[in-house]
Design a protein around this motif. Structure first.
Motif, PDB file in Angstrom:
ATOM      1  N   ALA A 234     -10.487   1.095   3.293  1.00 61.21           N
ATOM      2  CA  ALA A 234     -10.014  -0.214   2.829  1.00 61.21           C
ATOM      3  C   ALA A 234     -11.187  -1.024   2.300  1.00 61.21           C
ATOM      4  O   ALA A 234     -11.091  -1.701   1.273  1.00 61.21           O
ATOM      5  CB  ALA A 234      -9.320  -0.958   3.967  1.00 61.21           C
TER       6      ALA A 234
ATOM      7  N   GLY B 200      -2.620   0.610  15.769  1.00 61.01           N
ATOM      8  CA  GLY B 200      -2.779   1.335  14.513  1.00 61.01           C
ATOM      9  C   GLY B 200      -2.055   0.770  13.310  1.00 61.01           C
ATOM     10  O   GLY B 200      -2.663   0.470  12.285  1.00 61.01           O
ATOM     11  N   ASN B 201      -0.728   0.603  13.457  1.00 59.28           N
ATOM     12  CA  ASN B 201       0.081   0.200  12.327  1.00 59.28           C
ATOM     13  C   ASN B 201      -0.263  -1.189  11.813  1.00 59.28           C
ATOM     14  O   ASN B 201      -0.443  -1.400  10.617  1.00 59.28           O
ATOM     15  CB  ASN B 201       1.544   0.195  12.751  1.00 59.28           C
ATOM     16  CG  ASN B 201       2.336   1.221  11.987  1.00 59.28           C
ATOM     17  OD1 ASN B 201       1.966   1.562  10.870  1.00 59.28           O
ATOM     18  ND2 ASN B 201       3.401   1.707  12.587  1.00 59.28           N
TER      19      ASN B 201
ATOM     20  N   LYS C 298     -10.951   8.596  12.725  1.00 65.00           N
ATOM     21  CA  LYS C 298      -9.901   8.235  11.772  1.00 65.00           C
ATOM     22  C   LYS C 298      -9.784   6.723  11.659  1.00 65.00           C
ATOM     23  O   LYS C 298      -9.587   6.174  10.584  1.00 65.00           O
ATOM     24  CB  LYS C 298      -8.564   8.830  12.207  1.00 65.00           C
ATOM     25  CG  LYS C 298      -8.409  10.270  11.751  1.00 65.00           C
ATOM     26  CD  LYS C 298      -7.004  10.777  12.005  1.00 65.00           C
ATOM     27  CE  LYS C 298      -6.923  12.237  11.585  1.00 65.00           C
ATOM     28  NZ  LYS C 298      -6.149  13.047  12.490  1.00 65.00           N
ATOM     29  N   GLU C 299      -9.885   6.064  12.809  1.00 68.92           N
ATOM     30  CA  GLU C 299      -9.812   4.607  12.819  1.00 68.92           C
ATOM     31  C   GLU C 299     -10.956   4.024  11.993  1.00 68.92           C
ATOM     32  O   GLU C 299     -10.767   3.132  11.180  1.00 68.92           O
ATOM     33  CB  GLU C 299      -9.892   4.110  14.268  1.00 68.92           C
ATOM     34  CG  GLU C 299      -8.995   2.916  14.530  1.00 68.92           C
ATOM     35  CD  GLU C 299      -8.901   2.625  16.022  1.00 68.92           C
ATOM     36  OE1 GLU C 299      -9.814   1.960  16.519  1.00 68.92           O
ATOM     37  OE2 GLU C 299      -7.918   3.061  16.659  1.00 68.92           O
TER      38      GLU C 299
ATOM     39  N   SER D 253       0.508   3.751   1.975  1.00 70.12           N
ATOM     40  CA  SER D 253       0.799   4.209   3.330  1.00 70.12           C
ATOM     41  C   SER D 253       1.859   3.268   3.898  1.00 70.12           C
ATOM     42  O   SER D 253       1.628   2.087   4.065  1.00 70.12           O
ATOM     43  CB  SER D 253      -0.455   4.208   4.193  1.00 70.12           C
ATOM     44  OG  SER D 253      -1.241   3.081   3.904  1.00 70.12           O
TER      45      SER D 253
ATOM     46  N   SER E  62       0.847  -1.191   0.000  1.00 70.56           N
ATOM     47  CA  SER E  62       0.000   0.000   0.000  1.00 70.56           C
ATOM     48  C   SER E  62       0.880   1.238   0.000  1.00 70.56           C
ATOM     49  O   SER E  62       2.065   1.166   0.294  1.00 70.56           O
ATOM     50  CB  SER E  62      -0.903  -0.049   1.232  1.00 70.56           C
ATOM     51  OG  SER E  62      -0.807   1.131   1.981  1.00 70.56           O
TER      52      SER E  62
ATOM     53  N   GLU F 167     -10.322   4.494   8.318  1.00 74.02           N
ATOM     54  CA  GLU F 167      -9.379   3.536   7.730  1.00 74.02           C
ATOM     55  C   GLU F 167     -10.084   2.271   7.266  1.00 74.02           C
ATOM     56  O   GLU F 167      -9.877   1.790   6.163  1.00 74.02           O
ATOM     57  CB  GLU F 167      -8.304   3.164   8.763  1.00 74.02           C
ATOM     58  CG  GLU F 167      -7.086   4.051   8.671  1.00 74.02           C
ATOM     59  CD  GLU F 167      -6.146   3.830   9.832  1.00 74.02           C
ATOM     60  OE1 GLU F 167      -6.289   2.821  10.554  1.00 74.02           O
ATOM     61  OE2 GLU F 167      -5.266   4.678  10.016  1.00 74.02           O
TER      62      GLU F 167
ATOM     63  N   ARG G  48      -3.628  -1.312  10.158  1.00 71.13           N
ATOM     64  CA  ARG G  48      -3.636  -0.778   8.807  1.00 71.13           C
ATOM     65  C   ARG G  48      -3.045  -1.803   7.827  1.00 71.13           C
ATOM     66  O   ARG G  48      -3.581  -2.032   6.754  1.00 71.13           O
ATOM     67  CB  ARG G  48      -2.854   0.528   8.745  1.00 71.13           C
ATOM     68  CG  ARG G  48      -3.218   1.328   7.547  1.00 71.13           C
ATOM     69  CD  ARG G  48      -2.750   2.784   7.574  1.00 71.13           C
ATOM     70  NE  ARG G  48      -2.532   3.374   8.858  1.00 71.13           N
ATOM     71  CZ  ARG G  48      -1.355   3.866   9.244  1.00 71.13           C
ATOM     72  NH1 ARG G  48      -0.307   3.793   8.452  1.00 71.13           N
ATOM     73  NH2 ARG G  48      -1.215   4.420  10.425  1.00 71.13           N
TER      74      ARG G  48
ATOM     75  N   GLU H 156     -11.788  10.667   4.238  1.00 78.76           N
ATOM     76  CA  GLU H 156     -10.528  10.979   4.907  1.00 78.76           C
ATOM     77  C   GLU H 156     -10.521  12.413   5.440  1.00 78.76           C
ATOM     78  O   GLU H 156      -9.988  12.690   6.503  1.00 78.76           O
ATOM     79  CB  GLU H 156      -9.345  10.753   3.949  1.00 78.76           C
ATOM     80  CG  GLU H 156      -8.970   9.270   3.876  1.00 78.76           C
ATOM     81  CD  GLU H 156      -7.930   8.955   2.822  1.00 78.76           C
ATOM     82  OE1 GLU H 156      -7.684   9.803   1.939  1.00 78.76           O
ATOM     83  OE2 GLU H 156      -7.388   7.829   2.868  1.00 78.76           O
TER      84      GLU H 156
ATOM     85  N   THR I  36     -10.689  -7.364   5.164  1.00 75.99           N
ATOM     86  CA  THR I  36     -11.723  -6.349   5.356  1.00 75.99           C
ATOM     87  C   THR I  36     -13.037  -7.043   5.702  1.00 75.99           C
ATOM     88  O   THR I  36     -13.169  -8.239   5.462  1.00 75.99           O
ATOM     89  CB  THR I  36     -11.915  -5.516   4.071  1.00 75.99           C
ATOM     90  OG1 THR I  36     -12.107  -6.416   2.987  1.00 75.99           O
ATOM     91  CG2 THR I  36     -10.713  -4.639   3.793  1.00 75.99           C
TER      92      THR I  36
ATOM     93  N   ASP J 115      -4.834  -3.396   4.639  1.00 71.52           N
ATOM     94  CA  ASP J 115      -4.249  -3.244   3.306  1.00 71.52           C
ATOM     95  C   ASP J 115      -4.088  -4.590   2.613  1.00 71.52           C
ATOM     96  O   ASP J 115      -4.140  -4.690   1.392  1.00 71.52           O
ATOM     97  CB  ASP J 115      -2.860  -2.580   3.395  1.00 71.52           C
ATOM     98  CG  ASP J 115      -2.967  -1.095   3.688  1.00 71.52           C
ATOM     99  OD1 ASP J 115      -4.066  -0.538   3.481  1.00 71.52           O
ATOM    100  OD2 ASP J 115      -1.968  -0.493   4.127  1.00 71.52           O
TER     101      ASP J 115
END
Ligand code: GTP
Ligand code: MG
Lengths: 689, 72
Positions: free
Chosen positions: A199, B21-22, A191-192, A61, A59, A195, B25, A182, B33, B29
């Motif tokens: 996705a 968080g990381n 924000k969570e 990010s 990705s 995300e 994500r 966003e 999902t 990605d």
């Protein structure tokens, strides 16, 4: 000029395609995270096209350090000024790969898609309607097989077209939607949520496109039924997994070092090849020595005792390193590396690391420089730092000659295979202990993690394995011709001259007017003697071994090079057997063998006392055993060289990964301290045995 | 129920993804999902991590990380 960046998920074939397009020989391997830095090349078919190979990323990010490079390049944040992105997609996991595609499309940069691995897609029986996807995305898609070069010409053509028309991908309605979500997310909680939604939206779009265009074959839909899964059933089996891993490591080892290969009583391929190279080299040396026999003594000394002895000491081990490397690239290309990380993760976690740390450590057995760079793919900073530090403890190819030299002299009567193993054991145990200590004392908080794609098993291609081997040989050859040659001459100079060489005193003192000095009075001896006392407790506090340690920092091969120059070669039992074997009874009796009967045990004394040694030359250099007297000291010396600061090239790599000189200094300090403590223990405890 | 509770051979559908968080994500990605079907293939010889299949590819993650993936 057209500047093209190769972007795609890890392990989708970017570097394979890069090599195809540019004719370069960058490292390809079947595990995610092989490429850790960008690399530029020129397209062979169209010199106007410059191509940039990038690390893989899932990705835009960023997550781990090497992914930042990819993200920044694609979004044009680091001044690379990319004209076209060539997005490579692994056709066998098209959904996950399209996720990055959507993100690249969002940036609005002109792009081409290479739909790679079509051979595997077909083997699965999967059908992909390429034209329809192309229409949905507004991007040219070229199906291809990077491994065989199929579709290459079409890719180049597509790049040329897109670069000329500057056509951008379709602006899908979801892009606006994503931007809105966003922008509207303010609090952390929102924000969570955002995300997940983003996705989710992207994958929903992908699912929608894929359901219309891809008909998955049987092998792709039935879980646990591909060829790869069947292999995996055995290799990562609950009970067999770990024994198989150990057997593979052992086999790799045996192929390289064993003198009793598979208990057949023959040399392993590595040892056999080493023998061949050694005899060939002896022949070369004799030839050259014959040619310059008439030259002045110092030229002879420089060429034969200096350069040729030095290079020869390294050359003999090249085949071992080569065989080890070939086997390792076989492992890398097969897909097994990722599995080992999977198998060992639990164990590594006990030491505060992640299973992925195994990959740099194994690479470290070949060469520390790429191994230290490979730590970049570890996600956690703590994992990265600790792994980089302990990777330097691995017995890399350049350190092998040191061990072999001691094994064949000081430990000639002991079991060579066990000795070889013991070195690996020491490096692994020390790596574990140091990692534990660093975890406890320095990097307390952070937990490590492990999320890793397990690629399909693939049959390694002969081409790629041989390229790895060839690149390694070329690299070693270059090193021998530059760094090692230079060190050799430097050692020769520093060990043959002193200040009196240049003020005329030596010239007066020497009968033949030569300005060289006795080695014990040379620059090198004086300098070595200043430092040597530090090593007294370790059992090798003399100037010659000290110099060996120091030259080893330039390149670890230099340790044996130095020994070859500073010591007389030791007489081995084999040599004695051969030497006296050629004599008849009366000759033997004359030399002092009782009854004219050859007695191997008495051979050494008779040889030395009979001043056969060096033809009775009183200027003969000491042998290694004169300075490093006990086995304990010899082992301590090996261990010290194994664990202390790696070569400068590796320190440079450490600096790149650790960023600051302070952190690098800390790492080297840890390595030095470890080496000293362990070597001290070896010498003291070994001395008691 | 979370992904951690599944045994090899079982499968489930993702409801949501929690966690730090990381890592969260990253998992998103990579295609974990809501609504994605996940099959658990095996547990590593030493009891952790686990291997799963989703969206046609194999992924391994630790049980700890699997716990953050909630199933419907
Ligand atoms: N069957 C098949 N294998 C391929 C193809 N292209 C690449 N591979 C294999 O896929 C693996 C990964 O190739 P790389 O070129 O190293 O992939 P990469 O995208 O550069 O990977 P990273 O640098 O780790 O991101 C290697 O084992 C290749 O031999 C293809 O078209 N077909
Ligand atoms: Mg690559």
């Amino acid at each position: 000029m057209i500047k093209v960046a190769l972007a795609g998920n890890p392990n989708c074939g970017k570097t394979t395609l890069f090599n195809d397009l540019t004719g370069s020989k960058q490292h390809v391997g079947n595990w995610p995270g092989v490429t850790v830095d960008k690399k530029e090349g020129t397209c062979k078919k169209n010199k106007e096209i410059k191509i940039l190979d990038l690390p893989g990323t899932y990705s835009l990010s960023p997550y781990s350090a090497e992914e930042i490079v990819a993200g920044e390049t694609i979004t044009n944040k680091n001044g690379e000024n990319i004209d076209v992105v060539l997005n490579i997609i692994d056709g066998t996991s098209i959904e996950r790969n399209l996720y990055l595609t959507l993100q690249i499309m969002e940036t609005g940069i002109p792009m081409v898609i290479a739909l790679n691995m079509m051979d595997e897609v077909e083997a699965q029986g999967t059908k992909i309607d390429v034209d329809k996807i192309s229409e949905e995305l507004g991007v040219t898609i070229v199906p291809m097989v990077a491994r065989s070069g199929k579709g290459l010409a079409e890719v180049v053509k597509a790049i040329e077209e897109v670069a000329a028309s500057k056509s951008t991908p379709k602006n899908l309605p979801i892009f606006g939607e994503i931007k809105n979500i966003e922008l509207n997310a303010k609090s952390d909680e929102e924000k969570e949520e955002a995300e997940i939604s983003v996705a989710d939206i992207r994958y929903k779009t992908i699912d929608d496109i894929v359901s219309k265009t891809v008909k998955k074959g049987k092998a792709a839909t039935e879980v646990k039924n591909t060829k790869s899964d069947k292999i995996d059933k055995i290799l990562t089996n609950r009970f067999l997994g770990i024994p198989i891993f150990l057997v593979i490591m052992f086999a790799m080892y045996a192929c390289t070092f064993s003198e009793n290969f598979l208990w057949l009583g023959i040399n392993s391929p590595g040892m056999w090849l080493a023998g061949v190279v050694e005899s060939a080299w002896e022949w070369v040396v004799e030839g050259i020595a014959g040619l310059i026999e008439g030259a002045s003594p110092w030229i002879y000394a420089l060429v034969v005792d200096g350069i040729l002895a030095g290079i020869g000491a390294v050359l003999g081990f090249m085949p071992l390193v080569l065989v080890l490397y070939l086997l390792m690239s076989f492992l890398e290309d097969s897909g097994y590396m990722a599995r080992v990380a999977f198998i060992l993760d639990r164990l590594f976690r006990k030491f505060g690391l992640s299973g992925r740390s195994f990959i740099p450590l194994l690479m470290g057995i070949g060469c520390g420089v790429p191994a230290i760079m490979a730590t970049r793919t570890l996600e956690k900073e703590k994992d990265r730092k600790i792994t980089a530090i302990i990777t330097a403890f691995m017995p890399c190819g350049a350190k092998l000659p040191i061990f072999a030299m001691f094994f064949s002299t000081m430990f000639a009567d002991d079991n060579q295979t066990l000795l070889n193993y013991s070195i690996y054991l020491v490096s692994i145990v020390v790596a574990i202990v140091v990692s534990l200590i660093l975890n406890k004392l320095v990097y307390k908080s952070e937990a490590s993690n492990f999320i890793m794609e397990l690629p399909q098993y693939r049959v390694p291609t002969a081409k790629s394995v041989l390229i790895h081997g060839w690149e390694k040989v070329k690299g070693l050859g270059k090193k021998a011709g530059t760094v090692i040659l230079f060190s050799t001459i430097l050692i020769w100079f520093l060990s043959s001259f002193n200040l009196d060489s240049f003020n005329g005193k030596n010239k007066e003192a020497n009968e033949d007017g030569c300005i060289m000095c006795e080695m014990d009075d040379s620059f090198l001896a004086s300098a070595g003697e200043v430092i040597a006392p530090i090593f007294k407790p370790l059992g090798f506090g003399e100037w010659r071994p000290t110099v060996g340690v120091i030259t080893g920092w330039i390149a670890k091969e230099n340790v044996v090079v130095t020994f070859a120059q500073l010591y007389e070669e030791d007489v081995t039992q084999e040599y004695l057997d051969e030497y006296f074997g050629a004599m008849d009874g009366s000759e033997l009796e004359e030399l002092g063998f009782e009854g004219g009967e050859y007695d191997p045990e008495a051979a050494y004394d008779i040889y030395v006392e009979g001043t056969l040694f060096e033809g009775g030359d009183e200027n003969a250099l000491p042998t290694m055993k004169d300075d490093i007297k006990t086995k304990a000291a010899a082992y301590a010396y090996m261990v010290f060289n194994l664990l202390c600061m790696p070569c400068f090239a590796a320190v440079g790599a450490l600096k790149r990964e650790l960023k600051t000189w302070k952190a690098t200094g800390f790492a080297v300090g840890v390595q030095m301290l470890t080496a000293y403590v362990v070597a001290l223990l070896v010498n003291v405890i070994g001395g008691l045995l | 129920m979370t992904l951690r509770d599944l045994k090899p051979g079982q499968s489930g559908v993702v409801a949501s993804v929690k966690g730090e968080g990381n890592i969260r994500r990253r998992v998103l990605d990579m295609g974990v999902t809501p609504g994605t079907k996940i099959d658990v293939i095996k547990v590593a010889p030493l009891g952790d991590p686990v291997e799963i299949v989703l969206r046609g590819y194999n992924l391994s993650l630790r049980k700890e990380e699997a716990e953050a993936i909630e199933l419907r």
